[in-house]
Design a protein around this motif. Sequence first.
Motif, PDB file in Angstrom:
ATOM      1  N   SER A 142       0.841  -1.196   0.000  1.00  0.00           N
ATOM      2  CA  SER A 142       0.000   0.000   0.000  1.00  0.00           C
ATOM      3  C   SER A 142       0.876   1.246   0.000  1.00  0.00           C
ATOM      4  O   SER A 142       2.013   1.221   0.464  1.00  0.00           O
ATOM      5  CB  SER A 142      -0.909   0.011   1.234  1.00  0.00           C
ATOM      6  OG  SER A 142      -1.609   1.229   1.342  1.00  0.00           O
ATOM      7  N   LYS A 143       0.326   2.325  -0.499  1.00  0.00           N
ATOM      8  CA  LYS A 143       1.057   3.598  -0.458  1.00  0.00           C
ATOM      9  C   LYS A 143       0.846   4.337   0.852  1.00  0.00           C
ATOM     10  O   LYS A 143       1.331   5.449   1.014  1.00  0.00           O
ATOM     11  CB  LYS A 143       0.637   4.474  -1.640  1.00  0.00           C
ATOM     12  CG  LYS A 143       1.125   3.952  -2.989  1.00  0.00           C
ATOM     13  CD  LYS A 143       0.789   4.910  -4.121  1.00  0.00           C
ATOM     14  CE  LYS A 143       1.331   4.401  -5.441  1.00  0.00           C
ATOM     15  NZ  LYS A 143       1.031   5.335  -6.552  1.00  0.00           N
ATOM     16  N   GLU A 144       0.096   3.740   1.759  1.00  0.00           N
ATOM     17  CA  GLU A 144      -0.131   4.323   3.071  1.00  0.00           C
ATOM     18  C   GLU A 144       0.475   3.410   4.130  1.00  0.00           C
ATOM     19  O   GLU A 144       0.086   2.244   4.257  1.00  0.00           O
ATOM     20  CB  GLU A 144      -1.634   4.505   3.339  1.00  0.00           C
ATOM     21  CG  GLU A 144      -2.314   5.491   2.410  1.00  0.00           C
ATOM     22  CD  GLU A 144      -1.935   6.937   2.690  1.00  0.00           C
ATOM     23  OE1 GLU A 144      -1.342   7.193   3.768  1.00  0.00           O
ATOM     24  OE2 GLU A 144      -2.228   7.802   1.839  1.00  0.00           O
ATOM     25  N   HIS A 145       1.402   3.923   4.888  1.00  0.00           N
ATOM     26  CA  HIS A 145       2.106   3.123   5.885  1.00  0.00           C
ATOM     27  C   HIS A 145       1.139   2.506   6.894  1.00  0.00           C
ATOM     28  O   HIS A 145       1.333   1.364   7.323  1.00  0.00           O
ATOM     29  CB  HIS A 145       3.126   3.995   6.623  1.00  0.00           C
ATOM     30  CG  HIS A 145       3.876   3.270   7.704  1.00  0.00           C
ATOM     31  ND1 HIS A 145       4.974   2.481   7.434  1.00  0.00           N
ATOM     32  CD2 HIS A 145       3.668   3.201   9.047  1.00  0.00           C
ATOM     33  CE1 HIS A 145       5.422   1.960   8.567  1.00  0.00           C
ATOM     34  NE2 HIS A 145       4.644   2.384   9.560  1.00  0.00           N
ATOM     35  N   THR A 146       0.105   3.234   7.254  1.00  0.00           N
ATOM     36  CA  THR A 146      -0.799   2.772   8.307  1.00  0.00           C
ATOM     37  C   THR A 146      -1.852   1.793   7.803  1.00  0.00           C
ATOM     38  O   THR A 146      -2.858   1.560   8.471  1.00  0.00           O
ATOM     39  CB  THR A 146      -1.496   3.961   8.982  1.00  0.00           C
ATOM     40  OG1 THR A 146      -2.125   4.773   7.986  1.00  0.00           O
ATOM     41  CG2 THR A 146      -0.489   4.801   9.752  1.00  0.00           C
ATOM     42  N   MET A 147      -1.625   1.182   6.631  1.00  0.00           N
ATOM     43  CA  MET A 147      -2.549   0.167   6.131  1.00  0.00           C
ATOM     44  C   MET A 147      -2.690  -0.977   7.118  1.00  0.00           C
ATOM     45  O   MET A 147      -3.707  -1.679   7.131  1.00  0.00           O
ATOM     46  CB  MET A 147      -2.079  -0.364   4.777  1.00  0.00           C
ATOM     47  CG  MET A 147      -0.748  -1.102   4.782  1.00  0.00           C
ATOM     48  SD  MET A 147      -0.905  -2.865   5.155  1.00  0.00           S
ATOM     49  CE  MET A 147       0.775  -3.274   5.608  1.00  0.00           C
ATOM     50  N   TYR A 148      -1.683  -1.189   7.970  1.00  0.00           N
ATOM     51  CA  TYR A 148      -1.721  -2.318   8.900  1.00  0.00           C
ATOM     52  C   TYR A 148      -2.848  -2.207   9.914  1.00  0.00           C
ATOM     53  O   TYR A 148      -3.206  -3.197  10.565  1.00  0.00           O
ATOM     54  CB  TYR A 148      -0.382  -2.453   9.636  1.00  0.00           C
ATOM     55  CG  TYR A 148       0.024  -1.232  10.441  1.00  0.00           C
ATOM     56  CD1 TYR A 148      -0.453  -1.033  11.729  1.00  0.00           C
ATOM     57  CD2 TYR A 148       0.890  -0.285   9.901  1.00  0.00           C
ATOM     58  CE1 TYR A 148      -0.085   0.085  12.455  1.00  0.00           C
ATOM     59  CE2 TYR A 148       1.263   0.840  10.619  1.00  0.00           C
ATOM     60  CZ  TYR A 148       0.766   1.023  11.906  1.00  0.00           C
ATOM     61  OH  TYR A 148       1.122   2.139  12.627  1.00  0.00           O
ATOM     62  N   GLY A 149      -3.439  -1.000  10.047  1.00  0.00           N
ATOM     63  CA  GLY A 149      -4.535  -0.828  10.984  1.00  0.00           C
ATOM     64  C   GLY A 149      -5.738  -0.136  10.390  1.00  0.00           C
ATOM     65  O   GLY A 149      -6.676   0.212  11.116  1.00  0.00           O
ATOM     66  N   ASN A 150      -5.736   0.060   9.069  1.00  0.00           N
ATOM     67  CA  ASN A 150      -6.854   0.732   8.425  1.00  0.00           C
ATOM     68  C   ASN A 150      -7.107   0.084   7.070  1.00  0.00           C
ATOM     69  O   ASN A 150      -6.321   0.233   6.137  1.00  0.00           O
ATOM     70  CB  ASN A 150      -6.577   2.223   8.257  1.00  0.00           C
ATOM     71  CG  ASN A 150      -7.819   3.007   7.885  1.00  0.00           C
ATOM     72  OD1 ASN A 150      -8.697   2.513   7.182  1.00  0.00           O
ATOM     73  ND2 ASN A 150      -7.909   4.236   8.357  1.00  0.00           N
ATOM     74  N   ALA A 151      -8.205  -0.646   6.968  1.00  0.00           N
ATOM     75  CA  ALA A 151      -8.501  -1.409   5.756  1.00  0.00           C
ATOM     76  C   ALA A 151      -8.840  -0.533   4.562  1.00  0.00           C
ATOM     77  O   ALA A 151      -8.870  -1.017   3.431  1.00  0.00           O
ATOM     78  CB  ALA A 151      -9.648  -2.378   6.025  1.00  0.00           C
ATOM     79  N   SER A 152      -9.083   0.764   4.788  1.00  0.00           N
ATOM     80  CA  SER A 152      -9.350   1.663   3.666  1.00  0.00           C
ATOM     81  C   SER A 152      -8.132   1.806   2.761  1.00  0.00           C
ATOM     82  O   SER A 152      -8.252   2.240   1.614  1.00  0.00           O
ATOM     83  CB  SER A 152      -9.772   3.045   4.184  1.00  0.00           C
ATOM     84  OG  SER A 152     -10.992   2.979   4.881  1.00  0.00           O
ATOM     85  N   TYR A 153      -6.949   1.459   3.275  1.00  0.00           N
ATOM     86  CA  TYR A 153      -5.730   1.566   2.493  1.00  0.00           C
ATOM     87  C   TYR A 153      -5.333   0.250   1.838  1.00  0.00           C
ATOM     88  O   TYR A 153      -4.259   0.149   1.245  1.00  0.00           O
ATOM     89  CB  TYR A 153      -4.589   2.066   3.383  1.00  0.00           C
ATOM     90  CG  TYR A 153      -4.857   3.421   3.995  1.00  0.00           C
ATOM     91  CD1 TYR A 153      -5.492   4.423   3.267  1.00  0.00           C
ATOM     92  CD2 TYR A 153      -4.486   3.704   5.301  1.00  0.00           C
ATOM     93  CE1 TYR A 153      -5.750   5.658   3.815  1.00  0.00           C
ATOM     94  CE2 TYR A 153      -4.735   4.956   5.876  1.00  0.00           C
ATOM     95  CZ  TYR A 153      -5.361   5.924   5.126  1.00  0.00           C
ATOM     96  OH  TYR A 153      -5.613   7.150   5.673  1.00  0.00           O
ATOM     97  N   ALA A 154      -6.206  -0.757   1.938  1.00  0.00           N
ATOM     98  CA  ALA A 154      -5.965  -2.004   1.212  1.00  0.00           C
ATOM     99  C   ALA A 154      -6.217  -1.775  -0.274  1.00  0.00           C
ATOM    100  O   ALA A 154      -6.884  -0.818  -0.678  1.00  0.00           O
ATOM    101  CB  ALA A 154      -6.862  -3.111   1.744  1.00  0.00           C
ATOM    102  N   LEU A 155      -5.692  -2.652  -1.088  1.00  0.00           N
ATOM    103  CA  LEU A 155      -5.845  -2.549  -2.536  1.00  0.00           C
ATOM    104  C   LEU A 155      -6.816  -3.603  -3.041  1.00  0.00           C
ATOM    105  O   LEU A 155      -6.953  -4.673  -2.435  1.00  0.00           O
ATOM    106  CB  LEU A 155      -4.485  -2.717  -3.219  1.00  0.00           C
ATOM    107  CG  LEU A 155      -3.472  -1.622  -2.906  1.00  0.00           C
ATOM    108  CD1 LEU A 155      -2.093  -2.012  -3.404  1.00  0.00           C
ATOM    109  CD2 LEU A 155      -3.902  -0.304  -3.528  1.00  0.00           C
ATOM    110  N   PRO A 156      -7.506  -3.330  -4.157  1.00  0.00           N
ATOM    111  CA  PRO A 156      -8.435  -4.332  -4.692  1.00  0.00           C
ATOM    112  C   PRO A 156      -7.697  -5.489  -5.354  1.00  0.00           C
ATOM    113  O   PRO A 156      -6.822  -5.277  -6.194  1.00  0.00           O
ATOM    114  CB  PRO A 156      -9.260  -3.533  -5.710  1.00  0.00           C
ATOM    115  CG  PRO A 156      -8.376  -2.397  -6.112  1.00  0.00           C
ATOM    116  CD  PRO A 156      -7.538  -2.064  -4.923  1.00  0.00           C
TER     117      PRO A 156
END
Length: 366
Positions: free
Chosen positions: A260-274
Amino acid sequence: MGRQLNLKYKNLLKDLFILLVVLFTNSCWSQDNRSFKIFQFPADKIPMINGDKSDWSIVPDSYSVGMQDLWEDSGKHTAIDSSNLAVHVKVGWVKGMNRLYFLYEAYDDYWDFASPGLHNDTFEVIVDGDQSGGPFIDRFHPNKNIDTLDAFFSFHGVHAQNYHIFTPAKEKDWTMVWGSQPWIKELPYANASYSYDFEPGEKGKLILEFWITPFDYAGNDPSRAVASILEENKNIGLSWAIIDYDNVDKKSNNGFWNLSKEHTMYGNASYALPFKLMPLEKEYQEKLKADWSYKILNMDERKVSFSDGSIGRVNTWKWDFGDGKTSEDKDPVHTYSKGGKYVVILEISGPDGKSRRSKVWDVVLK
């Protein structure tokens, strides 16, 4: 006075330039239009979880996600160095099974896994089966006054899951689940196997095979869990990061490589990719195959609906309901005159030939 005004003007332009750069960078960083594919394994070629990647030889390279797709967002590396770390990941699924299969291949010049705790080379995976998005650990909780342990039991990993996978795991579970549902890492919800021949501090290649079950809801009580339904041509939310420790010290890592291009993807699923659940590759698709399902609409009236689920180009349908009655509708509704156990047959035909599917005693009526 003129010199002072000129200096203020230059400083203003400088500040404006910095602001535009920041806004442009953040805009580009937050807009990630990439998507990836999940390979569909044929039902007779489901990979065994044994650390042997030969089952994955049928998966085309187009499904591979490598270092070129990752960002090193800790600032410790400005370029990919395959002599330091090289990773390839493939993801698969099987139609009708709510499992995601992973093949993780990694070369590292220094494998760090001697500690029994969290300090370990790591493959961190987040999965959001229904793409509900949003935060799922306490530090991102919208209510900043919530008690940390309350958040742990009511909020962590509920609508999206985080698997902190140790690569490799030595004398500990294969993964730490970030939340109050450690049961999701055990059978019948997950399984994993490693293959490697190095010791801590050595270089070498690791193969990790595992599968997990994504959940739309996964709380502390497994009896209340709701597994995600995986369907062909649908997207799920998925991302991962590789945390590379090289034992420089006992606190910091030597790189955080993020899909992900967002470091905090580990705690926010909005930054997951399809990731798209792909249909079978053409070489594994049957040109014509009859299949069907049914649903009892009213047991007292013995009314049953039948649905065609055939594969291929179909021109004609012929249903034999097992009671002497037939239909040429694609999705007929039939009412039986008496109860019993029935053999129901669907015959189809099309440009590629004919096919038939019989189900013995699936349809049973009182």
